[in-house]
Design an enzyme around this catalytic site. Sequence first.
Site, PDB file in Angstrom:
ATOM      1  N   GLU A  61      -1.547  -6.097   8.360  1.00 38.75           N
ATOM      2  CA  GLU A  61      -0.748  -4.558   9.226  1.00 38.75           C
ATOM      3  C   GLU A  61      -1.840  -4.975  10.948  1.00 38.75           C
ATOM      4  O   GLU A  61      -2.316  -5.604  11.293  1.00 38.75           O
ATOM      5  CB  GLU A  61      -0.319  -3.667   9.700  1.00 38.75           C
ATOM      6  CG  GLU A  61      -0.113  -3.449   8.163  1.00 38.75           C
ATOM      7  CD  GLU A  61       0.444  -1.390   8.176  1.00 38.75           C
ATOM      8  OE1 GLU A  61       0.250  -0.678   9.228  1.00 38.75           O
ATOM      9  OE2 GLU A  61       0.471  -1.275   7.455  1.00 38.75           O
TER      10      GLU A  61
ATOM     11  N   LYS B  50      -1.479  -9.218   2.946  1.00 39.88           N
ATOM     12  CA  LYS B  50      -0.258  -9.054   4.289  1.00 39.88           C
ATOM     13  C   LYS B  50      -1.565  -7.923   5.044  1.00 39.88           C
ATOM     14  O   LYS B  50      -1.841  -7.027   4.468  1.00 39.88           O
ATOM     15  CB  LYS B  50       0.400  -8.358   3.994  1.00 39.88           C
ATOM     16  CG  LYS B  50       1.354  -8.035   4.531  1.00 39.88           C
ATOM     17  CD  LYS B  50       3.283  -6.905   4.517  1.00 39.88           C
ATOM     18  CE  LYS B  50       2.955  -5.951   4.208  1.00 39.88           C
ATOM     19  NZ  LYS B  50       2.373  -4.021   4.788  1.00 39.88           N
TER      20      LYS B  50
ATOM     21  N   GLU C 173       8.766  -4.601  10.199  1.00 44.01           N
ATOM     22  CA  GLU C 173       9.355  -3.430   9.894  1.00 44.01           C
ATOM     23  C   GLU C 173      10.685  -2.373  10.984  1.00 44.01           C
ATOM     24  O   GLU C 173       9.508  -2.015  12.032  1.00 44.01           O
ATOM     25  CB  GLU C 173       8.288  -2.245   8.498  1.00 44.01           C
ATOM     26  CG  GLU C 173       9.013  -1.019   8.715  1.00 44.01           C
ATOM     27  CD  GLU C 173       8.211  -0.889   7.883  1.00 44.01           C
ATOM     28  OE1 GLU C 173       6.407  -1.074   7.016  1.00 44.01           O
ATOM     29  OE2 GLU C 173       8.011   0.501   7.361  1.00 44.01           O
TER      30      GLU C 173
ATOM     31  N   ASP D 260       0.776  -1.308  -0.216  1.00 42.98           N
ATOM     32  CA  ASP D 260      -0.241   0.077   0.163  1.00 42.98           C
ATOM     33  C   ASP D 260       0.866   1.202   0.036  1.00 42.98           C
ATOM     34  O   ASP D 260       0.383   2.405  -0.128  1.00 42.98           O
ATOM     35  CB  ASP D 260      -0.517  -0.118   1.866  1.00 42.98           C
ATOM     36  CG  ASP D 260       0.202   0.104   2.668  1.00 42.98           C
ATOM     37  OD1 ASP D 260       1.254  -0.260   2.617  1.00 42.98           O
ATOM     38  OD2 ASP D 260      -0.784   0.536   3.700  1.00 42.98           O
ATOM     39  N   SER D 261       1.977   0.728   0.068  1.00 43.07           N
ATOM     40  CA  SER D 261       3.405   2.065  -0.264  1.00 43.07           C
ATOM     41  C   SER D 261       2.723   2.833  -1.653  1.00 43.07           C
ATOM     42  O   SER D 261       3.391   3.719  -2.183  1.00 43.07           O
ATOM     43  CB  SER D 261       4.598   1.523  -0.074  1.00 43.07           C
ATOM     44  OG  SER D 261       4.921   0.143  -1.174  1.00 43.07           O
TER      45      SER D 261
ATOM     46  N   ASP E  38      -1.057  -5.791  -0.949  1.00 41.71           N
ATOM     47  CA  ASP E  38      -1.082  -5.832   0.873  1.00 41.71           C
ATOM     48  C   ASP E  38      -2.254  -4.690   1.556  1.00 41.71           C
ATOM     49  O   ASP E  38      -3.415  -4.037   0.298  1.00 41.71           O
ATOM     50  CB  ASP E  38      -0.168  -4.782   0.839  1.00 41.71           C
ATOM     51  CG  ASP E  38       0.487  -4.516   1.805  1.00 41.71           C
ATOM     52  OD1 ASP E  38       0.136  -4.343   3.565  1.00 41.71           O
ATOM     53  OD2 ASP E  38       1.540  -3.042   2.227  1.00 41.71           O
TER      54      ASP E  38
HETATM   55  O1  KIV Z   1       3.626  -0.601   1.528  1.00 38.66           O
HETATM   56  C1  KIV Z   1       4.478  -1.242   2.276  1.00 38.66           C
HETATM   57  O2  KIV Z   1       5.414  -0.851   0.842  1.00 38.66           O
HETATM   58  C2  KIV Z   1       4.729  -1.835   3.192  1.00 38.66           C
HETATM   59  C3  KIV Z   1       6.476  -2.387   3.530  1.00 38.66           C
HETATM   60  C4  KIV Z   1       6.156  -0.795   3.418  1.00 38.66           C
HETATM   61  C5  KIV Z   1       6.529  -2.961   4.619  1.00 38.66           C
HETATM   62  O3  KIV Z   1       4.011  -2.119   3.562  1.00 38.66           O
END
Ligand code: KIV
Length: 301
Positions: free
Chosen positions: A117, A115, A184, A47-48, A86
């Site tokens: 969090e 994934k 992280e 989600d980055s 994510d």
């Molecule tokens: O969104 C992402 O790229 C992440 C990483 C920073 C772990 O969750």
Amino acid sequence: MPTRKVTVATLAGLKDRDEKAVFVTAYDYPTATFADRAGVDMILVGDSAAMTMLGLPSTLQIGMAEMLVFIRAVTRAAQRAFVIGDLPFLSYQPSDETAIRSAGAFVAAGCDAVKCEGGARVARRVRAMVDAGIAVMGHLGLTPQSLGQLGGYRVQGKSLAAAERLLRDAEALERAGVFSILLEAVPAETAAFVRERTGVLVYGIGAGPHVDGQLVISHDLLGNFVGEIAPKFVKRYAEVGSAVEGAFRDYARDVRAGVFPGPEHCYPLDPADEALIRTARKTRPARRLPSRPTPAVEAAP
Ligand code: KIV
């Protein structure tokens, strides 16, 4: 011979042989293709993307619809790499059903796993997704979707008590059925402490060397992130951003100087046809185009 796709069993095999898994983020077809060809084992469609691809201030502003566009591009490209989607903010927290539907949409779009969090507080949601047959990676330490609670991009797990809290969260995720955990921004000693007491694969981003594999955000690694965030743990392997900007500058210079396109960029004509057209250009009146567009509507008096 067809490429063999990386699976959870492949990743476990790497750990058994004490080999590190190579893990990067990607959000688009070309980047994922190059990463896959380079032999990267895992790709996170993070989600980055909110910051790297959309120029948004944080990961809180991206939703399922945008993530699915990136995920489809990456899963089309990944022949070998294991692709993890994510789950964005509020796509799994509200209820088990929301979590299953969001994770299911990622799997239907081609993800091998998802994934999410958080630790103990998301364990129920993790269990629901795992029970639905979906492979889940946990994410502990600096969890950007909780930036407000964490007080910014801060290193986590800096005391024994904090390391023990991380371990309790890792244990809760393990009981809930995750196949792996991503740590992280935690000190290397803390990551080793957690990994040595956890029965699942433990990967790190800014968590030092004592983990089962390394994740880096591809924009950080390639040097094409536009923004202020510059994590200490990143090693830069290219300067793609300056190379791209330089290429655009060179192109602009050539267009303005009339150097591009040159004869080698033009379609050839049969010489006889070329002569006819050249003559027609000279002998037939040319239409004079206005150098400036005329307003379509007269201004009201
Ligand atoms: O969104 C992402 O790229 C992440 C990483 C920073 C772990 O969750």
